[in-house]
Design an enzyme around this catalytic site. Structure first.
Site, PDB file in Angstrom:
ATOM      1  N   GLU A 167      -3.268   5.915   7.474  1.00 38.62           N
ATOM      2  CA  GLU A 167      -4.576   6.477   7.789  1.00 38.62           C
ATOM      3  C   GLU A 167      -5.304   5.711   8.889  1.00 38.62           C
ATOM      4  O   GLU A 167      -6.307   6.192   9.419  1.00 38.62           O
ATOM      5  CB  GLU A 167      -5.458   6.492   6.529  1.00 38.62           C
ATOM      6  CG  GLU A 167      -5.004   7.463   5.449  1.00 38.62           C
ATOM      7  CD  GLU A 167      -5.200   8.915   5.833  1.00 38.62           C
ATOM      8  OE1 GLU A 167      -5.882   9.174   6.844  1.00 38.62           O
ATOM      9  OE2 GLU A 167      -4.673   9.790   5.134  1.00 38.62           O
ATOM     10  N   GLU A 174      13.079  -2.615  -6.588  1.00 38.29           N
ATOM     11  CA  GLU A 174      11.988  -3.561  -6.793  1.00 38.29           C
ATOM     12  C   GLU A 174      12.457  -4.868  -7.435  1.00 38.29           C
ATOM     13  O   GLU A 174      11.739  -5.864  -7.421  1.00 38.29           O
ATOM     14  CB  GLU A 174      10.897  -2.947  -7.654  1.00 38.29           C
ATOM     15  CG  GLU A 174      11.258  -2.761  -9.111  1.00 38.29           C
ATOM     16  CD  GLU A 174      10.076  -2.290  -9.930  1.00 38.29           C
ATOM     17  OE1 GLU A 174       9.681  -3.007 -10.854  1.00 38.29           O
ATOM     18  OE2 GLU A 174       9.539  -1.201  -9.628  1.00 38.29           O
TER      19      GLU A 174
END
Length: 301
Positions: free
Chosen positions: A85, A116
């Site tokens: 953004e 992960e």
């Protein structure tokens, strides 16, 4: 670390929601809403740490550094969301703020099992994305002990990049690898262990603060207006005109003309109107002032 997983606040059962499956839809929503209300107040308790992180990031970006988010699962997706953004909102280069998720871009839309759990993968991704001294790496892990994030933070620190840890548990493991540790302890989730809920909301609020406050300090904002917005579609081209009108008092027609002469850049159009300079001179003044409209105007009296 795995042996202590059940001790994490984010993994504890929520006593208020133990009969969740027996409730009506309205009752479920009420409970979720009540739990969500707690998040902003929890974020408020760590504002000093968030401020320290913003100062660190702003200083880095001011001196040619970049900001990287590293995370897995929801945490990684939130980092990518915040990074993506920045270019449309603040007119930044896409390389300036980058989000990295364990398992690569495919992990944005589907779980990459085991990614992960690899600190080595975190270390490798630090090099894949070119992190270097002078950059800032934010490791995001709700649990505060994700091996991928630990590997990324440890390697970033070895390269002399600044490091920030963002977790939702107190005394998180990742704190040991960070110059600034932000621990937003939101408590047990409505669904036990589902950290896309309160923990995810808390992380999103903090990430909003990190980039927004940093970009304000870097001159990407004038007043409360997104003067660095990229006019890439009809809505944003209209926003540029409205910004020019609000700051300068110009009519719509004049704002449209100024925006066209400024190639859609609101800051250039504003400086043109307020100083009476042409587009090229306005750009030069802004460059000399580091893009800060207020500094241009103060410098000209």
């Amino acid at each position: 670390m795995m042996e202590k997983l059940e001790e994490l606040t984010t993994e504890l059962p929520n006593e208020e929601t133990q009969q969740l499956d027996r409730l009506s839809v309205r009752e479920i929503l009420r409970l979720m809403n009540e739990e969500d209300k707690k998040v902003p107040f929890t974020v408020e308790r760590v504002l000093d740490q968030v401020a320290d992180a913003v100062e660190l990031i702003a200083a880095s970006l001011e001196n040619g550094g970049r900001l990287f988010y590293f995370g897995a699962g929801t945490s990684g997706r939130l980092g990518i969301l915040d990074a993506s953004e920045c270019p449309p909102t603040f007119g930044t280069d896409p390389e300036l703020v980058q989000g990295v998720i364990a398992g690569g871009p495919a992990a944005m839309v589907r779980a990459i099992e085991g990614a992960e759990d690899s600190p080595e993968l975190g270390r490798q991704d630090v090099h894949t994305y070119g992190v270097k001294a002078g950059d800032v790496v934010v490791g995001i892990a709700a649990s505060g002990r994700t091996p991928y994030v630990i590997g990324a933070l440890r390697e970033a620190r070895r390269l002399n990049a600044a490091t920030i840890a963002l977790s939702c548990n107190e005394h998180a493991v990742i704190d040991a690898f960070a110059d600034v540790a932000i621990n937003v302890v939101v408590g047990p989730e409505v669904l036990t262990g589902s950290t896309r809920l309160k923990a995810g909301t808390a992380q999103k609020l903090v990430l909003n603060m990190l980039t927004t406050a940093t970009m304000i300090k870097l001159g990407k904002v004038y007043g409360n207006l997104m003067v660095s917005v990229q006019a890439t579609n009809v809505k944003l081209r209209e926003r540029v005109k409205r910004i020019v009108m609000e700051v300068t008092g110009a009519s719509y027609a004049e704002a449209e003309r100024l925006a066209e002469l400024a190639n859609g850049d609101a800051k250039t159009a504003i400086v043109m109107k307020l100083t009476g300079r042409g587009a090229e001179e306005a750009r030069r003044l802004l460059d000399e002032a580091g893009g800060r409209i207020r500094d241009v105007l103060d410098g000209l009296g």
